[in-house]
Write a protein that holds these residues in place. Structure first.
Motif, PDB file in Angstrom:
ATOM      1  N   GLU A 121       0.837  -1.194   0.000  1.00 44.34           N
ATOM      2  CA  GLU A 121       0.000   0.000   0.000  1.00 44.34           C
ATOM      3  C   GLU A 121       0.877   1.250   0.000  1.00 44.34           C
ATOM      4  N   ARG A 127      -7.862  -1.924   3.146  1.00 40.35           N
ATOM      5  CA  ARG A 127      -6.984  -1.240   2.188  1.00 40.35           C
ATOM      6  C   ARG A 127      -7.788  -0.579   1.079  1.00 40.35           C
ATOM      7  N   GLU A 146      -7.980   3.446   0.235  1.00 38.59           N
ATOM      8  CA  GLU A 146      -7.594   3.990  -1.069  1.00 38.59           C
ATOM      9  C   GLU A 146      -8.749   4.711  -1.752  1.00 38.59           C
TER      10      GLU A 146
END
Length: 752
Positions: free
Chosen positions: A260, A698, A702
């Motif tokens: 990430e 995640r 994002e």
């Protein structure tokens, strides 16, 4: 001079657009063209009108040559950039140019419930000779806009999809067709009520049997967000659009195991876009769409009015086809023959044939049958079934006989049996008053004699004694293979609850993987559930030969599938079987973690659909136990995505027949399956300590730019949001399941 200035600005826009598609200004002859453009712009007022027109015409010719060359070699990722360009047409452009008039419903612009989802009541007209016929439709779709941030790039929030569902029902009430337009990179991944996954599942469940024609057109289709308004009777796609299980960037992050925050390799993104088979031509070949709507070179823009005329013709034609198929093949063939007559309707003109879009009741039933058949047949090339011709014939014959047998047994004999029982009950009820008066003195004397000192009368049997609580253990106790290690583990909640360290043989043996202090559930293998939930020797697996394959020839996947088969000794991530729970026969579809993290592809979807069909025929409850699911298998592309509407259709038909559909989540359950055939169940439960949601932390970070709380996906949070109806302790799984089987569902079940 003004018209020359506009032409020059248009040339500049086309050059910039080419640079955006090629992701840089250095492709081909673009640098030289930019220099020439700069020279013309700087000397605009120094040149004569004739000289200026000549130079602009030369620039236009050069740009047209480059555009044609670019079109010939377009890659999948370049098509993605075309779709994402702010110059591309949007839903508002279609509403203004394809339809005669429209009224947006649910608010306008930033005052809307969700500006990324637009619903509008619209009129579309066809001209037959000198007569204009107006026909009403409901238009529902994503609005990306042309750079407006508040529209969220067409990424719809749960309440936007709820608005879409509300106006689908309005269209059904009014009996008008629905035109869906899909312009979304994916749904906005938040779990706040009504929840991203849950709302998509609700939409799919309703669309499966919506009683009006539905036409779905895709420009940008991102997985579940696209399917939330994409379950059409006719599925069209713009020639420069894309429809995918995941964005190319998301696939690259998974394939390249990119951490990430790290930059994605450009070559990997391009490669993943090609491998995912996301283009209109790819999807037409795979059978996930029915037809492609051609666009101009390098895609249509907001001012391509000839293209809008073509879209209008295609939408009228598609709606006509869906309607006429419900009437008769003869009527449909006559329509096609009229279209083929030269001169009556050009390629870009709407069909000049009067077709009423109103459906009678019998035509609506035929519409639903055709829709069911359409989705049932999808993605058949995405799995492998090793059956000889004889075996296939034997199976079909067995299915026909089973259907005949269970229909006779439960629809004919049992209905008569119920009527007889009702008469006997009524008669016995009337006579019981007289019998009770005669027998009352004798019963009182017996009770007095049989009473123990200081106690009540003793009666035997499971209805009166406590025996039923002790009759739930079957055969030998199964001990998890995890119990073989001689060590201790620390409970994750030890710091908060003061849990003691747990000796592994005890934890995975008599404790059933549960911390006795705080109740935290450690993960257990799926075999533990098969041995503890169901009666010994009652499990009869079916469709065990259905196997996952690599339909898109994704590099490296054949080897990974082979490793998964050796590891599990099973051909795919779903097991379907008949079993018995405390005397009740049920059908079970189990997704388990050992095979590719429980992801769903064409084989898993087909097995689930067949399990629904078996449960429907046998009048048995259907249990979907989700040991783990990581979502839709990305390596199968849209053949995986199409399992969402396909399996939801099967569930809807099973529930509609009176079946009881139970879903139990365990460990981690995310994405497409939760947003479709699992999430549409009216009875969903979770094993304590499981995690449930639409997207992982995640993806949420994002997409939204915000971190999620630690317990955002916990079973307790899912219960608070209304996603599930209860949390079950693993040690009480069988008892809770039996209670649900006895108290939920309709009267069509065989044991009711």
């Amino acid at each position: 001079m003004e018209h020359l200035r506009k032409r020059l600005l248009k040339v500049e826009e086309r050059i910039v657009y080419l640079g955006q598609i090629k992701e840089g200004p250095d492709w081909g002859n673009l640098p030289a063209l930019q220099e020439s453009l700069k020279g013309v712009r700087d000397s605009f007022y120094d040149l004569s009108q004739e000289a200026l027109a000549e130079k602009i015409a030369s620039l236009e010719e050069s740009v047209s040559f480059l555009e044609a060359r670019c079109e010939e070699t377009l890659s999948s990722m370049e098509r993605v950039r075309i779709v994402r360009s702010p110059l591309r047409f949007s839903l508002k452009d279609l509403l203004e140019n394809v339809y005669e008039e429209y009224t947006e419903l649910g608010g306008e612009e930033d005052a809307n419930i969700d500006p990324a989802l637009v619903a509008a009541r619209a009129s579309i007209c066809r001209r037959i000779k000198n007569k204009t016929i107006m026909q009403q439709v409901m238009v529902i779709g994503h609005e990306k806009g042309h750079g407006e941030e508040y529209r969220n790039g067409g990424s719809t929030k749960p309440w936007g999809n709820e608005k879409a569902l509300r106006y689908m029902r309005v269209a059904e009430t009014e009996g008008i067709p629905i035109h869906f337009y899909i312009f979304t990179p994916g749904a906005f991944p938040v779990e706040e009520y009504p929840g991203a996954a849950q709302q998509i599942a609700r939409n799919l469940y309703v669309m499966a049997k919506l009683r009006v024609p539905m036409i779905a057109v895709t420009s940008e289709g991102g997985s579940g967000g696209a399917e939330a308004v994409g379950m059409g009777d006719m599925r069209l796609m713009f020639s420069h659009g894309y429809y995918s299980v995941i964005s190319p960037e998301g696939a690259a992050a998974i394939e390249g195991k990119v951490r990430e925050g790290d930059k994605l390799p450009k070559d990997l993104v391009e490669t993943c876009a090609d491998r995912l088979a996301i283009t209109a031509a790819d999807n037409l070949r795979l059978g996930t769409i029915d037809r492609v709507i051609p666009e101009p070179i390098l895609g249509a823009k907001r001012d391509d009015f000839a293209f809008f005329r073509r879209v209008k013709a295609e939408m009228i034609r598609a709606t006509d086809e869906v309607v006429l198929k419900t009437k008769s093949l003869r009527a449909f063939r006559a329509y096609e023959l009229k279209l083929e007559k030269g001169g009556e309707a050009g390629l870009d003109d709407e069909p000049r044939i009067d077709v009423s879009w109103e459906l009678a009741d019998d035509e609506i039933e035929r519409l639903l049958q055709l829709r069911s058949r359409k989705y049932r047949e999808m993605a058949r090339q995405g799995y492998q079934e090793k059956l000889s011709g004889y075996a296939a014939f034997y199976r079909r014959a067995g299915q026909s006989l089973a259907k005949l047998y269970y229909t006779f047994r439960y629809d004919i004999l049992k209905s008569q049996h119920k009527q007889v029982k009702k008469v006997i009950k009524d008669v016995s009820g009337e006579s019981s008053v007289l019998i009770k008066q005669v027998s009352a003195p004798f019963s009182a004397a017996y009770d007095f004699i049989s009473r123990k000192p200081g106690g009540r009368p003793t009666r035997s049997g499971t209805l009166w004694g406590g025996g039923s609580e002790e009759q739930v253990e079957y055969g030998e106790i199964y001990t998890s293979s995890l119990a073989n290690e001689d060590r201790t583990v620390t409970c994750p909640n030890a710091e908060r609850h003061g849990c003691k360290d747990l000796w592994v043989p005890d934890l995975y043996g008599e404790f059933c993987g549960v911390c006795e202090t705080c109740g935290h559930h450690f993960p257990l293998e799926y075999q533990w559930y098969m041995r503890h939930l169901f009666e010994p020797d009652s499990i009869r697996e079916f469709n065990a030969d259905l196997a996952s394959i690599n339909p898109l020839d994704f590099p490296g996947i054949d080897k990974k599938l082979e490793l998964a088969r050796k590891k599990t000794d099973r051909p795919c991530a779903m097991i379907t079987f008949d079993a018995r729970v405390m005397g009740i026969d049920i059908v079970v579809a189990m997704l388990y973690s050992n095979f590719r993290n429980g992801t769903v592809g064409a084989a898993e979807g087909e097995k689930f659909v067949r399990a629904c069909e078996v449960a429907k025929i046998k009048r048995r409850p259907l249990l979907a136990y989700v040991h783990t699911t990581g979502g839709i298998r990305i390596h199968e592309g849209t053949l995986g995505v199409i399992q969402m509407p396909k399996c939801t259709m099967a569930v809807r038909e099973y529930i509609g027949s009176g079946g009881l559909y139970l879903v139990v989540y365990d460990n981690n359950s995310y994405a497409g399956p939760v947003a479709s055939f699992l999430g549409c169940s009216p009875y969903q439960f979770a094993i304590r300590s499981s995690r449930i949601g639409f997207a992982g932390p995640r993806v949420i970070r994002e997409t939204t730019g915000e971190d999620v709380p630690p317990y955002y996906h916990s079973a307790r949070s899912a219960l608070k949001r209304g996603h599930i109806q209860g949390i079950w302790d693993r040690r009480e799984f069988r008892r809770n399941l039996h209670k649900s089987l006895m108290t939920m569902g309709g009267g069509n079940l065989y044991y009711r």
